[in-house]
Design a protein around this motif. Structure first.
Motif, PDB file in Angstrom:
ATOM      1  N   GLY A   6     -36.686 -12.700  32.483  1.00 23.57           N
ATOM      2  CA  GLY A   6     -37.496 -13.219  31.386  1.00 23.57           C
ATOM      3  C   GLY A   6     -36.963 -14.561  30.959  1.00 23.57           C
ATOM      4  O   GLY A   6     -36.186 -15.197  31.675  1.00 23.57           O
ATOM      5  N   PRO A   7     -37.326 -15.001  29.764  1.00 26.24           N
ATOM      6  CA  PRO A   7     -36.883 -16.315  29.308  1.00 26.24           C
ATOM      7  C   PRO A   7     -35.446 -16.314  28.787  1.00 26.24           C
ATOM      8  O   PRO A   7     -34.998 -15.363  28.168  1.00 26.24           O
ATOM      9  CB  PRO A   7     -37.871 -16.659  28.190  1.00 26.24           C
ATOM     10  N   THR A   9     -33.096 -18.829  26.455  1.00 30.78           N
ATOM     11  CA  THR A   9     -33.226 -19.961  25.542  1.00 30.78           C
ATOM     12  C   THR A   9     -31.865 -20.362  25.005  1.00 30.78           C
ATOM     13  O   THR A   9     -31.070 -19.512  24.604  1.00 30.78           O
ATOM     14  CB  THR A   9     -34.144 -19.602  24.352  1.00 30.78           C
ATOM     15  N   LEU A  31     -35.917 -23.625  26.909  1.00 30.24           N
ATOM     16  CA  LEU A  31     -36.177 -22.280  27.390  1.00 30.24           C
ATOM     17  C   LEU A  31     -36.467 -22.377  28.880  1.00 30.24           C
ATOM     18  O   LEU A  31     -37.211 -23.258  29.308  1.00 30.24           O
ATOM     19  CB  LEU A  31     -37.392 -21.704  26.655  1.00 30.24           C
ATOM     20  N   TYR A  32     -35.861 -21.495  29.643  1.00 31.81           N
ATOM     21  CA  TYR A  32     -36.149 -21.430  31.076  1.00 31.81           C
ATOM     22  C   TYR A  32     -36.567 -20.014  31.402  1.00 31.81           C
ATOM     23  O   TYR A  32     -35.822 -19.064  31.144  1.00 31.81           O
ATOM     24  CB  TYR A  32     -34.932 -21.834  31.909  1.00 31.81           C
ATOM     25  N   ASP A  33     -37.790 -19.857  31.900  1.00 34.13           N
ATOM     26  CA  ASP A  33     -38.308 -18.540  32.247  1.00 34.13           C
ATOM     27  C   ASP A  33     -37.892 -18.203  33.675  1.00 34.13           C
ATOM     28  O   ASP A  33     -38.303 -18.880  34.618  1.00 34.13           O
ATOM     29  CB  ASP A  33     -39.822 -18.511  32.104  1.00 34.13           C
ATOM     30  N   SER A  36     -41.221 -17.164  35.972  1.00 34.12           N
ATOM     31  CA  SER A  36     -42.143 -18.210  36.412  1.00 34.12           C
ATOM     32  C   SER A  36     -41.427 -19.480  36.856  1.00 34.12           C
ATOM     33  O   SER A  36     -42.063 -20.374  37.399  1.00 34.12           O
ATOM     34  CB  SER A  36     -43.117 -18.551  35.279  1.00 34.12           C
ATOM     35  N   GLU A  37     -40.118 -19.564  36.582  1.00 31.66           N
ATOM     36  CA  GLU A  37     -39.316 -20.741  36.891  1.00 31.66           C
ATOM     37  C   GLU A  37     -39.884 -21.997  36.236  1.00 31.66           C
ATOM     38  O   GLU A  37     -39.944 -23.064  36.823  1.00 31.66           O
ATOM     39  CB  GLU A  37     -39.161 -20.913  38.402  1.00 31.66           C
ATOM     40  N   ALA A  39     -39.692 -24.480  32.773  1.00 30.90           N
ATOM     41  CA  ALA A  39     -38.865 -24.900  31.646  1.00 30.90           C
ATOM     42  C   ALA A  39     -39.768 -25.256  30.472  1.00 30.90           C
ATOM     43  O   ALA A  39     -40.868 -25.777  30.664  1.00 30.90           O
ATOM     44  CB  ALA A  39     -38.027 -26.104  32.030  1.00 30.90           C
ATOM     45  N   THR A  69     -44.323 -27.537  21.307  1.00 32.62           N
ATOM     46  CA  THR A  69     -43.895 -26.931  22.558  1.00 32.62           C
ATOM     47  C   THR A  69     -44.440 -27.716  23.737  1.00 32.62           C
ATOM     48  O   THR A  69     -45.628 -27.978  23.811  1.00 32.62           O
ATOM     49  CB  THR A  69     -44.407 -25.478  22.639  1.00 32.62           C
ATOM     50  N   LYS A  71     -44.676 -27.238  27.575  1.00 31.62           N
ATOM     51  CA  LYS A  71     -44.488 -26.185  28.567  1.00 31.62           C
ATOM     52  C   LYS A  71     -44.621 -26.745  29.972  1.00 31.62           C
ATOM     53  O   LYS A  71     -45.273 -27.740  30.201  1.00 31.62           O
ATOM     54  CB  LYS A  71     -45.528 -25.083  28.379  1.00 31.62           C
ATOM     55  N   ASN A 161     -36.216  -7.821  24.012  1.00 25.17           N
ATOM     56  CA  ASN A 161     -35.267  -8.931  24.106  1.00 25.17           C
ATOM     57  C   ASN A 161     -33.973  -8.588  23.394  1.00 25.17           C
ATOM     58  O   ASN A 161     -33.959  -7.776  22.468  1.00 25.17           O
ATOM     59  CB  ASN A 161     -35.881 -10.232  23.571  1.00 25.17           C
TER      60      ASN A 161
END
Length: 168
Positions: A6-7, A9, A31-33, A36-37, A39, A69, A71, A161
């Motif tokens: 998941g993300p 942060t 934040l890096y998920d 989905s890769e 940022a 944000t 994305k 989380n």
């Protein structure tokens, strides 16, 4: 997801106002998920108003507050994808001196560019809900846990989380 990804942060904030009733803390985060890769750059402010010693309203703790944000930044090219301005709302309750709980939602997500899709409103387009708990281990360290119910008007995946806050 079921594989535990998941993300992730990491961010920093600084308290610019805390008069006992109103507090404001500008923040920036990355934040890096891991799924989905993608940022995400986050810039915003946490704003809270104390109704009583145990109850407050404002922006959620441990989430971007009033946030701009950006994305989907392509790490290789630096190309910016969807941009949005999000206004969240939280109600927090101090259960004990060490335990804090909050209910979070999002009032509006304003699409700044075409890649961000449509502007959406609470109640009209979605009803996002998540619950968060913070346990203060010391004046410098908290542990957090939460459950994200997603859009409760259209149930889907539920997220869990965990995290930590460290204050210098």
């Amino acid at each position: 997801s079921s594989d535990g990804k998941g993300p992730l942060t990491v961010g920093v904030g600084y308290s610019v106002l805390d008069d006992g009733k109103l507090s404001v803390e500008p923040k920036v985060a990355m934040l890096y998920d891991l799924n989905s890769e993608i940022a995400v750059l986050l810039a915003g402010a946490d704003v809270r108003y104390k109704i009583s010693d145990k109850l407050w309203v404002g922006t959620p703790m441990n989430q971007p507050g009033l946030a701009l944000t950006v994305k989907g930044i392509d790490i290789g090219t630096g190309e910016i994808k969807p941009m949005s301005f999000i206004i969240p709302l939280a109600v927090g309750f101090q259960v004990t001196p060490q335990i804090h709980a909050q209910l979070n939602t999002q009032l509006i997500s304003i699409a700044i560019n075409e890649d961000a899709g449509d502007t959406t409103f609470f109640g009209a387009d979605y009803i996002p809900v998540d619950l968060q708990a913070v346990y203060g281990l010391s004046s410098a360290l908290d542990v957090t846990a939460g459950i994200n119910l997603g859009d409760v008007s259209n149930f889907g995946a539920i997220g869990i989380n965990v995290g930590a806050n460290y204050r210098l």
